[in-house]
Design a protein around this motif. Sequence first.
Motif, short mmCIF file in Angstrom:
data_model
loop_
_atom_site.label_atom_id
_atom_site.label_comp_id
_atom_site.label_asym_id
_atom_site.label_seq_id
_atom_site.Cartn_x
_atom_site.Cartn_y
_atom_site.Cartn_z
N GLU A 1 -4.34 -7.20 -8.61
CA GLU A 1 -4.26 -6.82 -7.20
C GLU A 1 -2.80 -6.63 -6.78
O GLU A 1 -2.46 -5.66 -6.07
CB GLU A 1 -4.91 -7.89 -6.31
N ILE A 2 -1.93 -7.54 -7.20
CA ILE A 2 -0.50 -7.45 -6.87
C ILE A 2 0.09 -6.16 -7.45
O ILE A 2 0.77 -5.41 -6.74
CB ILE A 2 0.26 -8.68 -7.41
N ARG A 3 -0.19 -5.90 -8.72
CA ARG A 3 0.38 -4.70 -9.36
C ARG A 3 -0.18 -3.42 -8.75
O ARG A 3 0.53 -2.42 -8.60
CB ARG A 3 0.18 -4.76 -10.86
N SER A 4 -1.45 -3.42 -8.37
CA SER A 4 -2.03 -2.25 -7.71
C SER A 4 -1.31 -1.97 -6.39
O SER A 4 -0.91 -0.84 -6.11
CB SER A 4 -3.53 -2.47 -7.47
N LEU A 5 -1.16 -3.01 -5.58
CA LEU A 5 -0.47 -2.86 -4.30
C LEU A 5 0.99 -2.45 -4.52
O LEU A 5 1.50 -1.55 -3.85
CB LEU A 5 -0.56 -4.17 -3.52
N ALA A 6 1.64 -3.08 -5.48
CA ALA A 6 3.04 -2.77 -5.78
C ALA A 6 3.20 -1.31 -6.22
O ALA A 6 4.12 -0.61 -5.76
CB ALA A 6 3.58 -3.71 -6.86
N ASN A 7 2.31 -0.84 -7.06
CA ASN A 7 2.40 0.54 -7.52
C ASN A 7 2.15 1.54 -6.40
O ASN A 7 2.80 2.59 -6.34
CB ASN A 7 1.40 0.79 -8.67
N ARG A 8 1.22 1.23 -5.51
CA ARG A 8 0.90 2.13 -4.40
C ARG A 8 1.99 2.18 -3.35
O ARG A 8 2.19 3.20 -2.71
CB ARG A 8 -0.41 1.72 -3.72
N ARG A 9 2.71 1.04 -3.16
CA ARG A 9 3.62 0.92 -2.02
C ARG A 9 5.09 0.74 -2.42
O ARG A 9 5.94 0.60 -1.56
CB ARG A 9 3.19 -0.26 -1.16
N GLY A 10 5.38 0.71 -3.72
CA GLY A 10 6.76 0.63 -4.17
C GLY A 10 7.38 -0.76 -4.19
O GLY A 10 8.60 -0.91 -4.21
N TYR A 11 6.54 -1.81 -4.19
CA TYR A 11 7.07 -3.17 -4.23
C TYR A 11 7.46 -3.51 -5.67
O TYR A 11 6.78 -3.13 -6.62
CB TYR A 11 6.04 -4.17 -3.70
#
Length: 177
Positions: free
Chosen positions: A63-73
């Motif tokens: 979940e963290i990596r999905s969000l990070a990839n989508r939003r540049g975190y």
Amino acid sequence: MANIRIRNTNKRLTKEQEVTSFLDKHGVLYEHWDMDKLSNKLRNQFLLSNEDKEEILRTYDDEIRSLANRRGYAEWDVVALSDATPNLDELLKKFENVHVHTEDEVRAITAGNGIFTIKGEEGYFDVELSPGDVISVPVNTPHFFTLMENRQVVAVRLFIDSSGWVAHPYEDPEFKQ
């Protein structure tokens, strides 16, 4: 599931569709993570060891990596606050001032509760968060975060660059505690 209280009318939004629509209208990302994935021992634990924090990050790695990839975190960590946190009241006073950041402020609640107070088009609104709620307050949006009555929260925080997360005060005569 998050609930919203619109401060100037005291109206409450509690249904998933209306909460999601309201936040989307204000450019606030809202998602929900499956809390059944988290081990029982961490669901109501607020004094966390480094190993406990690493377990939370491992549990929600996809979940963290999905969000990070989508939003540049690019960075993430876990923060835990409770009455056992040294100088909690002093820390909360710092949080409870309206401010902005030069990047999004992201929280994924894994235990406890918290409130983001955010300035929208029609004034301020409170987003009351529970375990599983994920929120991203957009860059340069006036807001602050505090605890609810139970005074305990565990959250995953995501950053583009942790130095961009510095709070910049936002003076607003419209804001009332």
